[in-house]
Design an enzyme around this catalytic site. Structure first.
Site, PDB file in Angstrom:
ATOM      1  N   ASN A   1       0.876  -1.175   0.000  1.00 10.75           N
ATOM      2  CA  ASN A   1       0.000   0.000   0.000  1.00 10.75           C
ATOM      3  C   ASN A   1       0.914   1.225   0.000  1.00 10.75           C
ATOM      4  O   ASN A   1       1.536   1.528   1.015  1.00 10.75           O
ATOM      5  CB  ASN A   1      -0.884  -0.052   1.258  1.00 10.75           C
ATOM      6  CG  ASN A   1      -1.734   1.199   1.418  1.00 10.75           C
ATOM      7  OD1 ASN A   1      -1.757   2.062   0.549  1.00 10.75           O
ATOM      8  ND2 ASN A   1      -2.421   1.291   2.550  1.00 10.75           N
TER       9      ASN A   1
ATOM     10  N   LYS B   1       0.151   4.249  -0.166  1.00 13.49           N
ATOM     11  CA  LYS B   1      -0.466   5.411   0.492  1.00 13.49           C
ATOM     12  C   LYS B   1      -0.256   6.680  -0.341  1.00 13.49           C
ATOM     13  O   LYS B   1      -0.237   6.611  -1.566  1.00 13.49           O
ATOM     14  CB  LYS B   1       0.063   5.544   1.932  1.00 13.49           C
ATOM     15  CG  LYS B   1      -0.134   4.232   2.711  1.00 13.49           C
ATOM     16  CD  LYS B   1       0.056   4.354   4.195  1.00 13.49           C
ATOM     17  CE  LYS B   1      -0.169   2.995   4.845  1.00 13.49           C
ATOM     18  NZ  LYS B   1      -0.070   3.026   6.302  1.00 13.49           N
TER      19      LYS B   1
ATOM     20  N   HIS C   1      -9.493   0.907   4.928  1.00 20.79           N
ATOM     21  CA  HIS C   1      -8.222   1.062   5.644  1.00 20.79           C
ATOM     22  C   HIS C   1      -8.448   1.975   6.851  1.00 20.79           C
ATOM     23  O   HIS C   1      -9.237   2.920   6.783  1.00 20.79           O
ATOM     24  CB  HIS C   1      -7.168   1.665   4.702  1.00 20.79           C
ATOM     25  CG  HIS C   1      -5.790   1.617   5.284  1.00 20.79           C
ATOM     26  ND1 HIS C   1      -5.362   2.531   6.211  1.00 20.79           N
ATOM     27  CD2 HIS C   1      -4.776   0.741   5.095  1.00 20.79           C
ATOM     28  CE1 HIS C   1      -4.123   2.228   6.571  1.00 20.79           C
ATOM     29  NE2 HIS C   1      -3.741   1.143   5.901  1.00 20.79           N
TER      30      HIS C   1
ATOM     31  N   GLU D   1      -6.839   4.350   8.003  1.00 17.02           N
ATOM     32  CA  GLU D   1      -6.624   5.779   7.735  1.00 17.02           C
ATOM     33  C   GLU D   1      -7.853   6.383   7.057  1.00 17.02           C
ATOM     34  O   GLU D   1      -8.178   7.545   7.276  1.00 17.02           O
ATOM     35  CB  GLU D   1      -5.354   5.969   6.880  1.00 17.02           C
ATOM     36  CG  GLU D   1      -4.103   5.707   7.715  1.00 17.02           C
ATOM     37  CD  GLU D   1      -2.916   5.156   6.947  1.00 17.02           C
ATOM     38  OE1 GLU D   1      -2.921   5.214   5.702  1.00 17.02           O
ATOM     39  OE2 GLU D   1      -1.984   4.651   7.598  1.00 17.02           O
TER      40      GLU D   1
ATOM     41  N   GLU E   1      -5.188  -5.299  10.402  1.00 12.42           N
ATOM     42  CA  GLU E   1      -4.206  -4.244  10.636  1.00 12.42           C
ATOM     43  C   GLU E   1      -4.500  -3.555  11.965  1.00 12.42           C
ATOM     44  O   GLU E   1      -5.340  -2.635  12.022  1.00 12.42           O
ATOM     45  CB  GLU E   1      -4.259  -3.202   9.505  1.00 12.42           C
ATOM     46  CG  GLU E   1      -3.881  -3.764   8.143  1.00 12.42           C
ATOM     47  CD  GLU E   1      -3.279  -2.700   7.219  1.00 12.42           C
ATOM     48  OE1 GLU E   1      -2.268  -2.989   6.587  1.00 12.42           O
ATOM     49  OE2 GLU E   1      -3.813  -1.568   7.177  1.00 12.42           O
TER      50      GLU E   1
ATOM     51  N   GLY F   1       2.629   1.973  10.864  1.00 15.04           N
ATOM     52  CA  GLY F   1       3.567   3.091  10.732  1.00 15.04           C
ATOM     53  C   GLY F   1       4.274   3.452  12.024  1.00 15.04           C
ATOM     54  O   GLY F   1       4.875   4.516  12.135  1.00 15.04           O
TER      55      GLY F   1
ATOM     56  N   SER G   1       3.651  -2.396  10.253  1.00 14.94           N
ATOM     57  CA  SER G   1       5.111  -2.428  10.438  1.00 14.94           C
ATOM     58  C   SER G   1       5.761  -3.737   9.976  1.00 14.94           C
ATOM     59  O   SER G   1       6.720  -4.201  10.605  1.00 14.94           O
ATOM     60  CB  SER G   1       5.462  -2.124  11.898  1.00 14.94           C
ATOM     61  OG  SER G   1       5.004  -0.836  12.248  1.00 14.94           O
TER      62      SER G   1
HETATM   63  P1  13P Z   1       3.119   0.173   7.705  1.00 18.05           P
HETATM   64  O1  13P Z   1       3.650  -1.089   7.058  1.00 18.05           O
HETATM   65  O2  13P Z   1       3.848   1.411   7.266  1.00 18.05           O
HETATM   66  O3  13P Z   1       3.007   0.034   9.185  1.00 18.05           O
HETATM   67  O4  13P Z   1       1.630   0.371   7.161  1.00 18.05           O
HETATM   68  C1  13P Z   1       0.737  -0.701   7.196  1.00 18.05           C
HETATM   69  C2  13P Z   1      -0.468  -0.353   6.427  1.00 18.05           C
HETATM   70  O5  13P Z   1      -1.227   0.510   6.808  1.00 18.05           O
HETATM   71  C3  13P Z   1      -0.701  -1.065   5.167  1.00 18.05           C
HETATM   72  O6  13P Z   1      -1.969  -0.841   4.677  1.00 18.05           O
END
Ligand code: 13P
Length: 272
Positions: free
Chosen positions: A9, A11, A99, A101, A171, A177, A224
């Site tokens: 992803n 982002k 997601h 976010e 997740e 992150g 992560s």
């Molecule tokens: P990270 O791997 O940066 O923690 O992000 C995970 C994520 O949100 C994937 O959709």
């Protein structure tokens, strides 16, 4: 046998030129390092504006392309939105839905997740449905109930046949992150809980046998994921792959993660 899926992803990172470069490095890296291996399904999810360029770059390679979001309607006066048929028209095959976010910053709810899952299935896109608890919920021992609710409300009015086409990603929000990985055994337990919750959803009270639909659904872990964590994650019984954020933005980090997925794919292929 369940598919192993390694999805990146991206982002809100990468210009079109940068996305092309990353996609090219992945195509070359997969060919060079993993040419003869049993590959996992590999998916990259760039921003909307990069989709056509990335699709062109990965053409003829084993890498598929997904969107990070979409609207649930087919078209209309919805300024700033992208409709499912626009994604399929350019060759997108996956879409990330719900997601954390999007839930946190863009007002998505279990209801909009449900509408989007239905729209994705209607248009032949594979939804990667994201679920996960916040830190406070985990600390209050609410992880399992929060996730069960996300699953049951996200899948309202979706038939068992349709559910078989889903991919789910666990997740935990506190692991995204942050560099704080959810321990592999705990992530595995929650992925199994997700599978059980889906099976329960499709088990009718009048039937003695419980539904086994989720036994075939890939459940991924995200939060992560790094080259140093992937092997242990891929050794778990119920983690069928990874949804990777930060570490998917560099070929030198994403390729070893794909390699970790290839190991799992090889083992499950030999068992089948
Ligand atoms: P990270 O791997 O940066 O923690 O992000 C995970 C994520 O949100 C994937 O959709």
């Amino acid at each position: 046998m369940r598919k192993t899926i390694i999805a990146g992803n991206w982002k809100m990172f990468k210009t079109v030129a940068e996305a092309r470069e990353l996609a090219k490095s992945l195509v070359d890296g997969v060919k060079a390092d993993l040419g003869g291996s049993a590959l996992p399904d590999i998916v990259v999810c760039p921003t909307f504006i990069c989709l056509p360029e990335v699709l062109t770059t990965v053409k003829g390679s084993p890498i598929a392309v997904g969107a990070q979001n979409m609207d649930y309607r087919d078209s209309g006066a919805f300024t700033g939105e992208i409709a499912p048929p626009m994604l399929t028209a350019v060759g997108v095959s996956y879409v990330i839905i719900g997601h954390s976010e999007r839930r946190q910053f863009f007002g998505e709810t279990n209801h909009t997740v449900n509408l989007k899952v239905k729209a994705a299935l209607k248009h032949g896109l594979t939804p990667i449905v994201c679920v996960g608890e916040a830190l406070g919920e985990r600390e209050e021992n609410l992880t399992d109930s929060v996730i069960k609710h996300q699953i049951s409300s996200g899948l309202v009015d979706i038939t068992e046949e349709e559910a078989a086409k889903l991919v789910v990603a666990y997740e935990p929000i506190w692991a995204i992150g942050t560099g704080k990985n959810c321990e592999a055994a705990e992530a595995n337990r929650v992925c199994k809980h997700i599978r059980d919750a889906i099976n329960e959803l499709y088990t009718h009270k009048d039937k003695k046998e419980s539904s086994r639909v989720a036994d075939m659904i890939p459940v991924l872990y995200g939060g992560s994921v790094k080259p140093s964590t992937i092997d242990e994650q891929m050794e778990q019984s119920d983690i069928d792959g990874a949804l990777v954020g930060g570490a998917s933005l560099k070929a030198e980090e994403f390729l070893p993660i794909i390699k970790g997925g290839a190991k799992r794919q090889k083992i499950s292929a030999s068992r089948a």
